[in-house]
Design a protein around this motif. Structure first.
Motif, PDB file in Angstrom:
ATOM      1  N   ASN A  67       0.792  -1.119  -0.030  1.00 47.85           N
ATOM      2  CA  ASN A  67       0.114   0.123  -0.097  1.00 47.85           C
ATOM      3  C   ASN A  67       0.755   1.254  -0.054  1.00 47.85           C
ATOM      4  O   ASN A  67       1.617   1.377   0.777  1.00 47.85           O
ATOM      5  CB  ASN A  67      -0.916  -0.031   1.330  1.00 47.85           C
ATOM      6  CG  ASN A  67      -1.886   0.933   1.142  1.00 47.85           C
ATOM      7  OD1 ASN A  67      -2.236   1.385   0.167  1.00 47.85           O
ATOM      8  ND2 ASN A  67      -2.066   1.623   2.454  1.00 47.85           N
ATOM      9  N   ASN A  68       0.762   2.235  -0.901  1.00 51.93           N
ATOM     10  CA  ASN A  68       1.684   3.325  -1.189  1.00 51.93           C
ATOM     11  C   ASN A  68       3.185   2.994  -1.395  1.00 51.93           C
ATOM     12  O   ASN A  68       3.800   3.931  -1.190  1.00 51.93           O
ATOM     13  CB  ASN A  68       1.273   4.018   0.036  1.00 51.93           C
ATOM     14  CG  ASN A  68       0.117   4.898   0.098  1.00 51.93           C
ATOM     15  OD1 ASN A  68      -0.747   5.294  -0.872  1.00 51.93           O
ATOM     16  ND2 ASN A  68      -0.632   5.199   1.206  1.00 51.93           N
ATOM     17  N   ASN A  94       7.883   5.342  -1.381  1.00 54.99           N
ATOM     18  CA  ASN A  94       6.890   5.620  -0.361  1.00 54.99           C
ATOM     19  C   ASN A  94       6.025   6.483  -0.421  1.00 54.99           C
ATOM     20  O   ASN A  94       6.749   7.706  -0.107  1.00 54.99           O
ATOM     21  CB  ASN A  94       7.662   5.233   0.989  1.00 54.99           C
ATOM     22  CG  ASN A  94       6.513   5.263   2.170  1.00 54.99           C
ATOM     23  OD1 ASN A  94       5.334   5.173   1.798  1.00 54.99           O
ATOM     24  ND2 ASN A  94       7.051   5.127   3.214  1.00 54.99           N
ATOM     25  N   PHE A  95       4.873   6.299  -1.003  1.00 59.74           N
ATOM     26  CA  PHE A  95       4.067   7.631  -1.176  1.00 59.74           C
ATOM     27  C   PHE A  95       3.141   8.079   0.028  1.00 59.74           C
ATOM     28  O   PHE A  95       2.645   8.914  -0.207  1.00 59.74           O
ATOM     29  CB  PHE A  95       3.117   7.561  -2.296  1.00 59.74           C
ATOM     30  CG  PHE A  95       3.895   7.393  -3.874  1.00 59.74           C
ATOM     31  CD1 PHE A  95       4.329   8.771  -4.304  1.00 59.74           C
ATOM     32  CD2 PHE A  95       3.995   6.186  -4.315  1.00 59.74           C
ATOM     33  CE1 PHE A  95       4.929   8.669  -5.386  1.00 59.74           C
ATOM     34  CE2 PHE A  95       4.632   6.378  -5.703  1.00 59.74           C
ATOM     35  CZ  PHE A  95       5.182   7.562  -6.219  1.00 59.74           C
ATOM     36  N   ASP A  96       3.332   7.298   1.164  1.00 59.64           N
ATOM     37  CA  ASP A  96       2.543   7.816   2.306  1.00 59.64           C
ATOM     38  C   ASP A  96       3.306   8.826   2.964  1.00 59.64           C
ATOM     39  O   ASP A  96       4.425   9.016   2.995  1.00 59.64           O
ATOM     40  CB  ASP A  96       2.577   6.647   3.279  1.00 59.64           C
ATOM     41  CG  ASP A  96       1.740   6.674   4.409  1.00 59.64           C
ATOM     42  OD1 ASP A  96       1.800   7.481   5.303  1.00 59.64           O
ATOM     43  OD2 ASP A  96       0.726   5.856   4.516  1.00 59.64           O
ATOM     44  N   ASN A  97       2.408   9.964   3.291  1.00 60.48           N
ATOM     45  CA  ASN A  97       3.053  11.047   3.896  1.00 60.48           C
ATOM     46  C   ASN A  97       3.186  11.142   5.260  1.00 60.48           C
ATOM     47  O   ASN A  97       3.489  12.283   5.871  1.00 60.48           O
ATOM     48  CB  ASN A  97       2.099  12.468   3.410  1.00 60.48           C
ATOM     49  CG  ASN A  97       0.706  12.249   3.928  1.00 60.48           C
ATOM     50  OD1 ASN A  97       0.292  11.410   4.899  1.00 60.48           O
ATOM     51  ND2 ASN A  97      -0.023  13.177   3.288  1.00 60.48           N
ATOM     52  N   TRP A 115       6.959   9.561   2.280  1.00 60.32           N
ATOM     53  CA  TRP A 115       7.102  10.465   1.280  1.00 60.32           C
ATOM     54  C   TRP A 115       8.672  10.465   0.691  1.00 60.32           C
ATOM     55  O   TRP A 115       9.271  11.495   0.554  1.00 60.32           O
ATOM     56  CB  TRP A 115       6.612  11.720   1.567  1.00 60.32           C
ATOM     57  CG  TRP A 115       6.290  12.602   0.486  1.00 60.32           C
ATOM     58  CD1 TRP A 115       7.019  13.804   0.046  1.00 60.32           C
ATOM     59  CD2 TRP A 115       4.920  12.597  -0.216  1.00 60.32           C
ATOM     60  NE1 TRP A 115       6.105  14.295  -0.932  1.00 60.32           N
ATOM     61  CE2 TRP A 115       4.976  13.555  -1.283  1.00 60.32           C
ATOM     62  CE3 TRP A 115       3.962  11.538  -0.245  1.00 60.32           C
ATOM     63  CZ2 TRP A 115       4.139  13.730  -1.994  1.00 60.32           C
ATOM     64  CZ3 TRP A 115       2.917  11.704  -0.917  1.00 60.32           C
ATOM     65  CH2 TRP A 115       3.027  12.911  -2.104  1.00 60.32           C
TER      66      TRP A 115
END
Length: 562
Positions: A67-68, A94-97, A115
């Protein structure tokens, strides 16, 4: 944008933009490296270049990693030739902020901060991560010239109010400013006259000049006397200015000023400036009087501009006085003085924080508009800065409540070997005696590198050539500008130091020989590198705890380094 330049002359757009076009660029407007941004981007480019052999031979393959989480892999399969066989490069994201993540890729586990993107030039080892900044931080300092009164012999000249030349324009309407001046000047005089009878002034009503719409700045003079100043928003605002009239003929002179022109947006080339709408005289016993359709006389620019009194030759065309006017009463003034060229090669700046609004020239070259009396909003800055997540213009703003700009860049190419002419045009009043010349330089460099950071990208050259499994560890690197050496170490701690550059503090984990070892490695050198490992320091403070090395060093010119 890599270079933050300067909007010399009248090139600053906006409107309401300052002379500086720095924008937090990797190279600031003075030509100094803005660290750590410069170093971090240099590491990024180096890491991408390590991936070049694979990237030019194949397209990336997307991999879902959770996920992300995702990967983009450039891999040359098979034995196309001896050189390209087995080339592989990966970008793990890793697109989780908010949440860090551990991701499994090709049988290895990699830690990805929130991020961030990691670059693996061999699909096995991380050469760079966007969230792990190992580049040094540089702190610039303003150093006043050795002479406290470096700007000397101030003289002044008062700009005439209203019409100053026969080259005028007549119209029975209000003209748009940009089309009238053809953008040859920020200034346009709107002048007219009205006859007032004694009956008009009877009663207790206060006379007012009402302007329905104007932009961007305006000064009002009645019979040569200053009545009011207005600096307005981009969209234009109305003005109601109380004025004092006399019986008989009254001269009205309105100085409209632009502060940079629109340079973007829908039909930005059609955005107008100056006075438009209607102008009314209110408070007369005979009723309001519409002035917009009567005859107006227009004068483009200022007399001082036309005579170029900001040049050495033009300055001789007017009579200067050594008497500096008293605190500002609304009259437009020119000032000139001389200053010596600062020694050395550091970039030069002039302090205008004591001034209001206007323009300045050095040896006939325009520094641009200055407006330090305009303050940045106090409410837009936050106490914390977090770059994670989608970027917005409101993120991580600084200097709220401060002057818009205090220091103005003077290229050394403009300076004479000895004396230089400084000319200042003052619109809003200021204290020219507090203007001074200084140089700007990097005097402090810091590093704060964790053991978990990737090794130096430069270490990959040896690793790539030998193809050996060598132990690569991160390094804390410090480097002073040209002609400077590391003269002292202000702070050094290997352990869990706290704080940031110029505010470091020891944590509860600290290698006692940190200062001694860093001094031994760095003092007297232009640059130095300290491996961030327990092996370097010969001891293991706080076994089992991930540690970092924080260093603050002072840079000084060669002769001052000890």
């Amino acid at each position: 944008m890599y270079f933050g330049g300067t909007n010399f002359g009248r090139t600053a757009s906006g409107p309401f933009l300052g002379t500086s076009y720095d924008y937090d660029a990797p190279i600031d407007e003075y030509g100094l490296l803005h660290q750590p941004k410069w170093g971090h981007l240099a590491d990024l480019h180096s890491a991408v270049r390590l991936c070049e052999p694979a990237m030019i031979l194949t397209d990336p393959v997307y991999q879902y990693l959770g996920n992300n989480l995702e990967g983009h892999v450039y891999e040359v399969l098979g034995k196309q030739n001896q050189t390209s066989s087995g080339l592989c490069c990966a970008f793990l994201a890793n697109f989780d902020n908010a949440q860090n993540a551990n991701v499994t890729f090709q049988g290895n586990i990699f830690s990805l901060p929130a991020w961030s993107v990691s670059i693996l030039p061999d699909c096995k080892h991380v050469a760079f991560n966007t969230a792990k900044v190992s580049a040094q931080t540089s702190v610039t300092a303003i150093r006043p010239t050795s002479q406290p009164n470096s700007i000397q012999n101030w003289e002044s000249y008062q700009e005439p109010v209203g019409l100053w030349d026969s080259k005028t324009i007549f119209a029975n309407s209000l003209l748009e400013q940009i089309n009238t001046t053809l953008d040859t000047s920020d200034y346009l005089w709107y002048t007219t006259s009205v006859n007032i009878s004694a009956e008009d002034l009877q009663g207790n009503a206060q006379q007012q000049l009402s302007i329905s719409s104007t932009k961007y700045a305006l000064q009002i003079y009645i019979n040569g006397d200053f009545s009011g100043n207005h600096t307005l928003a981009n969209s234009g605002l109305s003005v109601d200015q109380s004025i004092n009239l006399i019986v008989g003929r009254n001269e009205i002179a309105l100085l409209s000023m632009t502060v940079g022109l629109q340079d973007g947006g829908y039909r930005y080339d059609m955005v107008s400036a100056g006075l438009n709408g209607s102008i009314k005289l209110k408070g007369l016993q005979s009723g309001d009087r519409e002035l917009s359709t009567q005859q107006w006389i227009y004068q483009v620019g200022l007399k001082g501009e036309a005579l170029q009194i900001y040049t050495q030759q033009g300055a001789d065309f007017v009579q200067w006085t050594s008497a500096i006017p008293p605190p500002w009463t609304g009259y437009l003034s020119w000032y000139k003085a001389s200053f010596a060229t600062p020694s050395g090669s550091d970039p030069v700046a002039i302090y205008f924080g004591s001034m209001g609004k206007g323009q300045a020239w050095v040896n006939g070259n325009s520094l641009g508009r200055f407006w330090p009396s305009l303050f940045i909003s106090e409410t837009d800055c936050s106490q914390t800065c977090d770059y994670r997540g989608t970027f917005t213009q409101s993120k991580c703003l600084t200097d709220c409540g401060q002057q818009s700009q205090q220091w103005y860049h003077v290229p050394r190419e403009w300076l004479q070997p000895n004396q230089n002419l400084l000319v200042v045009f003052d619109e809003l009043g200021g204290d020219v005696s507090k203007i001074y010349v200084a140089t700007k330089t990097v005097d402090t460099v810091c590093a704060n590198v964790l053991q978990s950071y990737p090794p130096s990208v430069k270490a990959w050259s040896k690793f790539q050539v030998t193809r050996e499994k060598v132990l690569l560890i991160p390094e804390a690197k410090l480097e002073c500008p040209d002609n400077q050496l590391i003269s002292s170490i202000k702070f050094a701690s290997f352990g869990n130091p706290q704080g940031s550059c110029q505010a470091f503090q020891q944590g509860d984990c600290h290698a006692t020989n940190s200062m001694h070892l860093v001094k031994k490695i760095c003092i007297g050198k232009k640059s130095c590198s300290i491996p961030v490992s327990s092996t370097t320091f010969g001891l293991e403070p706080c076994a089992g705890v991930s540690k970092s090395l924080a260093v603050e060093a002072q840079c000084q010119p060669f002769l001052s380094a000890t």
